[in-house]
Scaffold this motif. Structure first.
Motif, PDB file in Angstrom:
ATOM      1  N   PRO A 357       0.867  -1.242  -0.244  1.00  0.00           N
ATOM      2  CA  PRO A 357       0.152   0.127  -0.277  1.00  0.00           C
ATOM      3  C   PRO A 357       0.748   1.184   0.092  1.00  0.00           C
ATOM      4  O   PRO A 357       0.288   2.312  -0.471  1.00  0.00           O
ATOM      5  N   THR A 358       1.916   1.299   0.699  1.00  0.00           N
ATOM      6  CA  THR A 358       2.970   2.367   0.790  1.00  0.00           C
ATOM      7  C   THR A 358       4.176   1.835   0.107  1.00  0.00           C
ATOM      8  O   THR A 358       4.722   0.663   0.626  1.00  0.00           O
ATOM      9  N   PRO A 359       5.141   2.781  -0.453  1.00  0.00           N
ATOM     10  CA  PRO A 359       6.539   1.825  -0.657  1.00  0.00           C
ATOM     11  C   PRO A 359       7.241   1.521   0.204  1.00  0.00           C
ATOM     12  O   PRO A 359       7.213   1.893   1.386  1.00  0.00           O
ATOM     13  N   LEU A 360       8.157   0.436  -0.137  1.00  0.00           N
ATOM     14  CA  LEU A 360       9.111  -0.171   0.834  1.00  0.00           C
ATOM     15  C   LEU A 360       9.930   0.782   1.510  1.00  0.00           C
ATOM     16  O   LEU A 360      10.410   0.863   2.562  1.00  0.00           O
ATOM     17  N   LEU A 361      10.120   1.915   0.713  1.00  0.00           N
ATOM     18  CA  LEU A 361      11.167   2.783   1.222  1.00  0.00           C
ATOM     19  C   LEU A 361      10.329   4.008   1.652  1.00  0.00           C
ATOM     20  O   LEU A 361      11.079   5.103   2.115  1.00  0.00           O
ATOM     21  N   THR A 362       8.962   3.934   2.067  1.00  0.00           N
ATOM     22  CA  THR A 362       7.943   4.857   2.530  1.00  0.00           C
ATOM     23  C   THR A 362       7.742   5.876   1.518  1.00  0.00           C
ATOM     24  O   THR A 362       8.396   6.373   0.897  1.00  0.00           O
TER      25      THR A 362
END
Length: 622
Positions: A357-362
């Motif tokens: 839902p949100t990138p792994l790197l935030t």
């Protein structure tokens, strides 16, 4: 869809262009990146309903307000007074870190005045209440006492070290973590001359080797500190990251996280913390989602030697079918990985990362990762990446670590799978940086720069991951000072530790020991049923490794000299397979909650850094 960078015949960047650190062959070998983007487009992952909440930029003043909250300085908003926690945090800051806080407060105050809100604290009121005095680093250097910065400090980056790719290849350089990175950059800036400023060139075959010089307190890895102490690190790292970017003249990009609809699935498209919550019902100790572990394990067992692994796509129809089967059967234990083709598993892995839902790197810091390639000096690029890794939420950091460890294994088998570090980086970059396949909005003609920069960041993270998963000694020193300033004694979760430490303090009270006098013998508590603590000479040359070796010998001699002792025999029988590698020495209490010690650390220096702490031997949890 048409906003995505399209695959096109790319020409190498002109030789005179100073932006790229890549060789001309690398600059033109971005086919892996564009092919991956094209496959993402073909698989129709960019439908409007998938876009969820859109990340956006913070309004004026809101970014600074959020920054102050994230750094634990929210009390400085709205004209509130400074409480003890704020004073303790502010007292640990270096000169460059103080300048970063002042700059955010000033910007926030100006926006508040324009909007006629409650006035914010004046910078002079905040920083007039304490002195940012000298603070020794974790390993004893006094490099954190600060450097006075001129008003021009943030306008030009410091000079890069001379030398091209051929000169740098194979070279080993020290990566200093004893003093704050922003202080190091400020010193370099003051020493540099305009004619020296330039770009440090490097390529896929010429990355230098960086080593962390071990001070007398050793090196602290992520995982060596207790959860209580690690929770203090992200806010300190964010302040330092901001200070470093200010000195480098780099705009620290940050996005406002959007709101995302709850997924109706159980695995793909589910937040990492939700996956871990479900996984803890199956395996309470897991730190990485079980489905991600299973995907990586499947690829490690059968795909590492496959030519083109990660680059060669699987069958789209099979991958969709496997995803549905995983959703249905994974937690029931009915899914068979033996049936999964390695190229399909590769696609599933990349699909899992993209569909988070949100990138792994935030979402918040993905733009900050993307601007790292704009820093000319490789060492400073690493410093920024190091701080960004420390800021990541724990579930994201652990998942990223598992992924990077796998990618390193792929690169290590290059002779078999034909996947170089650069090949792996170009293929994985779209999955980490183009969340749901969508790139950030860029001016026309910047697509090539985005692609190269994203691949460079992945390349650096894979190559230097051991360094990135270290807690810098200057940050550990700041954590110690925060704990030391607090009157609350750390709460120990281990009942065995509490018992041993109570006994130790009772013995100290009876003996009337003085904490100011350095003892000649160190008493090491042991979380096993041994009657007396282990005694070790406390000399300048005594290392943690000596304690571990002495304890192993103590068990061995105990088995020979106390054969009639039922307690000792039962102890040795229970721990017979134990080797020295399974025994760890921890520092507990005082100005640290719990700290797993580096075998190369020196006991006398540890005592001086934390005279009120205790040393406890425990068996490795793994």
């Amino acid at each position: 869809m048409n906003q995505l960078p399209q695959k096109n015949p790319l020409q190498p960047r002109p030789a005179g262009c100073s932006h790229s650190r890549l060789s001309s062959s690398e600059s033109s070998s971005m086919d892996g990146f564009w092919m991956e983007v094209e496959r993402i487009q073909q698989r129709d992952e960019l439908r409007e309903e998938d876009s969820g909440g859109n990340e956006g930029q913070f309004p004026e003043g809101e970014a600074e307000s959020q920054w102050l909250q994230d750094t634990g300085l929210s009390g400085l908003l709205g004209g509130l007074g400074l409480d003890s926690d704020h004073k303790e945090l502010l007292s640990t800051l270096t000169q460059t870190q103080v300048a970063a806080v002042c700059r955010r407060l000033d910007i926030y105050a100006r926006s508040v005045r324009r909007q006629h809100k409650t006035p914010a604290r004046d910078v002079r009121d905040v920083f007039g209440v304490f002195n940012s005095a000298k603070m020794s680093s974790e390993n004893g250097d006094s490099g954190m006492n600060g450097t006075q910065l001129s008003s021009e400090a943030s306008k030009s980056p410091p000079a890069a070290e001379p030398g091209g790719p051929q000169e740098q290849a194979g070279r080993e350089e020290a990566f200093n973590m004893d003093s704050a990175y922003s202080e190091q950059a400020a010193v370099l800036l003051q020493k540099s001359r305009p004619s020296q400023r330039g770009t440090s060139a490097w390529g896929k075959c010429s990355l230098p080797k960086f080593t962390i010089p071990k001070g007398r307190l050793g090196v602290t890895r992520i995982g060596d500190l207790s959860l209580q102490d690690m929770r203090k690190v992200p806010s300190l790292a964010l302040i330092e990251l901001t200070a470093l970017c200010d000195v480098l003249g780099l705009d620290l990009k940050r996005s406002k996280a959007g709101k995302w609809k709850a997924a109706e699935t159980r695995l793909f498209g589910v937040p990492l913390d939700s996956l871990l919550e479900a996984d803890h019902k199956v395996l309470p100790s897991t730190q990485v989602p079980l489905v991600l572990q299973a995907l990586l394990s499947c690829l490690e067992k059968r795909g590492l030697d496959t030519e083109g692994i990660l680059r060669v796509p699987g069958s789209q129809a099979r991958v969709k079918g496997l995803e549905q089967k995983l959703e249905r059967d994974f937690y029931a234990g009915l899914f068979s990985w033996d049936e999964v083709h390695h190229n399909d598993a590769s696609d599933l892995l990349k699909r899992f990362i993209r569909k988070l839902p949100t990138p792994l790197l935030t979402a918040e810091y993905l733009p900050a990762f993307a601007v790292v390639p704009n820093i000319p000096d490789l060492k400073q690029r690493l410093q920024v990446l190091h701080l960004l890794i420390l800021i990541l939420p724990e579930p994201n950091r652990n998942a990223l670590k598992a992924l990077l460890e796998f990618l390193r294994k792929v690169v290590a088998r290059e002779q078999h799978n034909k996947m170089t570090l650069w090949n792996v980086s170009t293929v994985m970059a779209p999955n980490l940086f183009l969340h749901h396949g969508r790139p950030p909005k860029l001016p026309k003609g910047k697509e090539k720069q985005l692609a190269e920069g994203a691949a460079e960041v992945v390349q650096i993270m894979v190559q230097y991951q051991d360094l990135l998963w270290t807690v810098a000694s200057f940050l550990v020193a700041q954590v110690r000072k925060l704990n030391d300033s607090s009157s609350r004694r750390p709460q120990l979760c281990d009942a065995g530790l509490k018992t041993w430490l109570r006994r130790m303090h009772a013995d100290r009270d009876k003996a009337g020991d003085s904490l100011e006098a350095t003892p000649k013998v160190a008493k090491i508590q042991v979380v096993w049923p041994i009657k007396d603590p282990l005694k070790v000479p406390l000399t300048p040359s005594t290392k943690v490794a000596h304690v571990l070796r002495q304890f192993t010998e103590h068990l061995s001699t105990g088995s020979k000299g106390q054969e009639g002792s039922e307690d000792m025999n039962s102890l040795l029988l229970h721990h017979r397979p134990m080797e020295s590698a399974n025994i760890l020495l921890y520092e507990v209490g005082g100005n640290i909650n719990e700290h797993r010690l580096d075998p190369d650390a020196y006991l006398l220096d540890l005592y001086r850094a934390n005279p009120h702490g205790e040393w406890v031997l425990k068996q490795s949890p793994t």
